[in-house]
Design an enzyme around this catalytic site. Structure first.
Site, short mmCIF file in Angstrom:
data_model
loop_
_atom_site.label_atom_id
_atom_site.label_comp_id
_atom_site.label_asym_id
_atom_site.label_seq_id
_atom_site.Cartn_x
_atom_site.Cartn_y
_atom_site.Cartn_z
N ILE A 95 -14.82 1.55 -16.61
CA ILE A 95 -14.32 1.00 -15.35
C ILE A 95 -15.06 1.59 -14.16
O ILE A 95 -15.61 0.88 -13.32
CB ILE A 95 -12.81 1.24 -15.21
CG1 ILE A 95 -12.06 0.82 -16.48
CG2 ILE A 95 -12.27 0.49 -13.99
CD1 ILE A 95 -12.13 -0.63 -16.84
N ARG A 127 -2.83 13.04 -2.23
CA ARG A 127 -2.81 11.59 -2.02
C ARG A 127 -1.98 10.89 -3.08
O ARG A 127 -1.47 9.80 -2.84
CB ARG A 127 -4.23 11.01 -2.08
CG ARG A 127 -5.08 11.18 -0.83
CD ARG A 127 -6.38 10.42 -0.98
NE ARG A 127 -6.09 9.03 -1.33
CZ ARG A 127 -6.73 8.33 -2.27
NH1 ARG A 127 -7.68 8.89 -2.98
NH2 ARG A 127 -6.41 7.07 -2.50
N ARG A 166 -17.07 -0.13 -6.14
CA ARG A 166 -15.81 -0.85 -6.31
C ARG A 166 -15.84 -1.97 -5.28
O ARG A 166 -15.11 -1.96 -4.28
CB ARG A 166 -14.62 0.09 -6.07
CG ARG A 166 -14.52 1.17 -7.11
CD ARG A 166 -13.16 1.83 -7.11
NE ARG A 166 -13.02 2.80 -6.03
CZ ARG A 166 -11.90 3.50 -5.81
NH1 ARG A 166 -10.85 3.32 -6.59
NH2 ARG A 166 -11.85 4.36 -4.85
N LYS A 184 2.34 5.37 -7.33
CA LYS A 184 1.40 5.30 -6.21
C LYS A 184 0.68 3.96 -6.16
O LYS A 184 0.57 3.35 -5.09
CB LYS A 184 0.35 6.42 -6.33
CG LYS A 184 -0.84 6.27 -5.37
CD LYS A 184 -2.00 7.13 -5.79
CE LYS A 184 -3.20 6.91 -4.88
NZ LYS A 184 -3.89 5.62 -5.16
N ASN A 185 0.18 3.50 -7.32
CA ASN A 185 -0.62 2.28 -7.32
C ASN A 185 0.20 1.03 -7.04
O ASN A 185 -0.35 -0.04 -6.77
CB ASN A 185 -1.36 2.14 -8.65
CG ASN A 185 -2.49 3.15 -8.78
OD1 ASN A 185 -2.97 3.69 -7.79
ND2 ASN A 185 -2.91 3.42 -10.00
N CYS A 215 -11.31 7.53 -2.91
CA CYS A 215 -12.12 8.37 -3.79
C CYS A 215 -13.47 7.71 -4.08
O CYS A 215 -13.55 6.51 -4.25
CB CYS A 215 -11.39 8.61 -5.11
SG CYS A 215 -9.83 9.50 -4.94
N ARG A 251 -8.29 3.77 0.21
CA ARG A 251 -8.84 2.65 -0.55
C ARG A 251 -7.92 1.44 -0.50
O ARG A 251 -8.37 0.30 -0.36
CB ARG A 251 -9.06 3.09 -2.00
CG ARG A 251 -9.70 2.01 -2.87
CD ARG A 251 -11.15 1.75 -2.47
NE ARG A 251 -11.68 0.54 -3.05
CZ ARG A 251 -12.88 0.05 -2.78
NH1 ARG A 251 -13.65 0.67 -1.92
NH2 ARG A 251 -13.32 -1.04 -3.34
N ASP A 257 -7.52 5.84 -15.04
CA ASP A 257 -6.89 6.90 -14.25
C ASP A 257 -6.35 8.05 -15.11
O ASP A 257 -5.97 9.08 -14.57
CB ASP A 257 -5.73 6.32 -13.43
CG ASP A 257 -6.20 5.63 -12.15
OD1 ASP A 257 -7.42 5.62 -11.90
OD2 ASP A 257 -5.35 5.11 -11.42
N ILE A 302 -15.63 -5.32 -2.93
CA ILE A 302 -14.53 -6.22 -2.58
C ILE A 302 -14.99 -7.67 -2.64
O ILE A 302 -14.32 -8.55 -2.11
CB ILE A 302 -13.96 -5.87 -1.19
CG1 ILE A 302 -15.06 -5.96 -0.11
CG2 ILE A 302 -13.32 -4.49 -1.20
CD1 ILE A 302 -14.51 -5.87 1.30
N ASP A 303 -16.11 -7.91 -3.32
CA ASP A 303 -16.63 -9.28 -3.42
C ASP A 303 -15.60 -10.23 -4.02
O ASP A 303 -15.48 -11.38 -3.57
CB ASP A 303 -17.89 -9.31 -4.30
CG ASP A 303 -19.03 -8.48 -3.72
OD1 ASP A 303 -18.79 -7.79 -2.72
OD2 ASP A 303 -20.14 -8.53 -4.28
N LEU A 304 -14.87 -9.79 -5.04
CA LEU A 304 -13.89 -10.66 -5.68
C LEU A 304 -12.77 -11.02 -4.70
O LEU A 304 -12.27 -12.15 -4.72
CB LEU A 304 -13.30 -9.98 -6.91
CG LEU A 304 -14.24 -9.78 -8.10
CD1 LEU A 304 -13.52 -9.01 -9.20
CD2 LEU A 304 -14.73 -11.12 -8.64
#
Length: 419
Positions: free
Chosen positions: A328, A398, A121, A22-23, A116, A92, A306, A123-125
């Site tokens: 994390i 998902r 989490r 999935k990832n 989720c 996501r 995960d 998104i600045d990076l």
């Protein structure tokens, strides 16, 4: 409303095959936008996130043929149009469209991502990397607009302040067709990043160092179509291995890459789990007298965040006291009160999970609060005596392909019903 009903307490046996990752696939599909012609993905998992991504690609103008585990996408007619907010907000991984659209068109308008709720989490990076490559960022209501000042991104030297899989992949996507060389330092090293880089290189990109903490990308003008096999899903593999150890009488998990699971396997061995590792499979024996262990998640190759939730039901069978610390995602504890409702001696103390075992679980009405918490509740329901009803199952669907059918084939009394 759909829900999963489990009549627990039945021992499981047989063989279960792991689907594609999935990832990986949630980034591979947006990456196809960068190509000039057809790309074929094999080993695509049958999950709702893939359905959403396919729909978004079709809305953008791509031609899609999706049959079984094979997905063929022709992105030649894709246009950089604002993404549909509803689909983007539920997904996501929608942020991978930022990098691929910027790389191909020099601009992108995309709704802010959902998925989720696991705590911050940011998104600045991602944005920091895009801006370093010459993009300007602006916000328009619920959308974010990114545009390269010169019409095309340029190479840059980028240091990731924290290790981030999403930001590393997004930067690779954007840099693949940028003008010049991009260097990513403190890059994430997950197998999924190597998978994305392999696809891009097979499309004609020049990416070196994927899987290490320094990745170098030499930008190219165009990319072409290719065929690509998605890697096996290491999180799904770990979920079924833990499930087999918790409630199995001998289960073989196939399509597994051991080298992707070394830290997870090491923790199982510390517990005393007996298993046989084969070339592309792991056979898990019936277990007894397992001992409690402490788990602390960390970026790859450490113990995957995960996998801490899917492993929790197995920990509840062990003798003694143990702790789980997730470094994390701070909010990855929402499965704890649900399992306590099933009779588990488990609690959250000072930001960490504390459990005592062994436990005897009983069926209950529970709610999946996120994808991996849902997987944990499925295993707990299989272990429990009596009937378990899991709500909010869209989270589970998902990320786990054909989970009901796979578990039924192992002998589980599990069904998905609609009310």
């Amino acid at each position: 409303m759909r829900k999963i009903i489990i009549n627990g307490g039945k021992r499981l046996s047989g063989e279960v095959a792991v689907s594609g990752a999935k990832n990986s696939v949630v980034a591979l599909i947006p990456a196809i936008i960068l190509a000039g012609d057809k790309v074929t993905l094999d080993g695509v998992p049958a999950i709702s996130d893939v359905d959403s991504l396919v729909e978004i690609m079709e809305i953008m103008g791509a031609e899609v043929d999706y049959q079984g585990e094979t997905l063929v996408i022709d992105p030649s007619q894709v246009q950089s149009i604002p993404m549909p907010y509803g689909k983007i907000n539920s997904l996501r991984a929608s942020y991978y469209f930022y990098g691929s659209l910027l790389g191909r068109f020099g601009k992108a308008t995309v709704g802010l991502p959902g998925g989720c709720d696991l705590g911050p989490r940011p998104i600045d990076l991602h944005l920091k990397a895009f801006e370093a490559m010459g993009a300007e960022v602006s916000f328009e209501g619920e959308n974010m607009h990114l545009e390269a000042k010169d019409g095309r991104l340029h190479g840059a030297h980028i240091y990731m302040d924290t290790v981030s899989v999403g930001a590393t992949i997004n930067t690779m996507l954007a840099a693949t067709r940028a003008d010049g060389k991009t260097v990513i330092e403190n890059a994430a090293r997950e197998p999924e990043i190597i998978d994305i880089a392999t696809l891009l290189n097979n499309m004609g990109a020049h990416i070196r160092g994927a899987g290490t903490d320094i990745i170098t990308i030499e930008g190219v003008d165009t990319l072409h179509g290719t065929n690509h096999q998605v890697i096996p899903d290491r999180i799904e593999a770990g979920t079924y291995i833990a499930l087999a150890a918790a409630i199995g009488d001998g289960v073989k998990v196939t399509n597994v890459l051991y080298e992707h699971l070394e830290s997870f396997i090491a923790k199982l061995e510390e517990m005393g789990v007996r298993m046989t590792v084969e070339e592309d499979a792991i056979f898990v024996e019936k277990q007894e007298n397992l001992k409690a262990v402490n788990i602390k998640t960390s970026p790859y190759p450490g113990f995957a965040t995960d996998l801490q939730q899917p492993m929790t039901p197995l920990l509840l069978t062990a003798n003694g006291r143990g702790t789980i610390i997730d470094t994390i995602y701070e909010k990855r504890v929402n499965h704890v009160p649900e399992m306590a409702r099933m009779g588990a001696d488990i609690s959250i103390v000072g930001g960490q999970i504390v459990y005592h075992g062994p436990n005897h679980l009983t069926g209950a009405q529970v709610k999946a609060t996120d994808l991996r918490a849902g997987a944990a509740l499925v295993t707990a329901g299989l272990m429990a005596e009596g009937k378990t009803e899991i709500r909010n199952i869209e989270f589970i669907l998902r990320g786990y392909a054909n989970i009901i059918e796979k578990l039924q084939d192992l002998g589980a009394d599990i069904s998905l019903i609609e009310e």
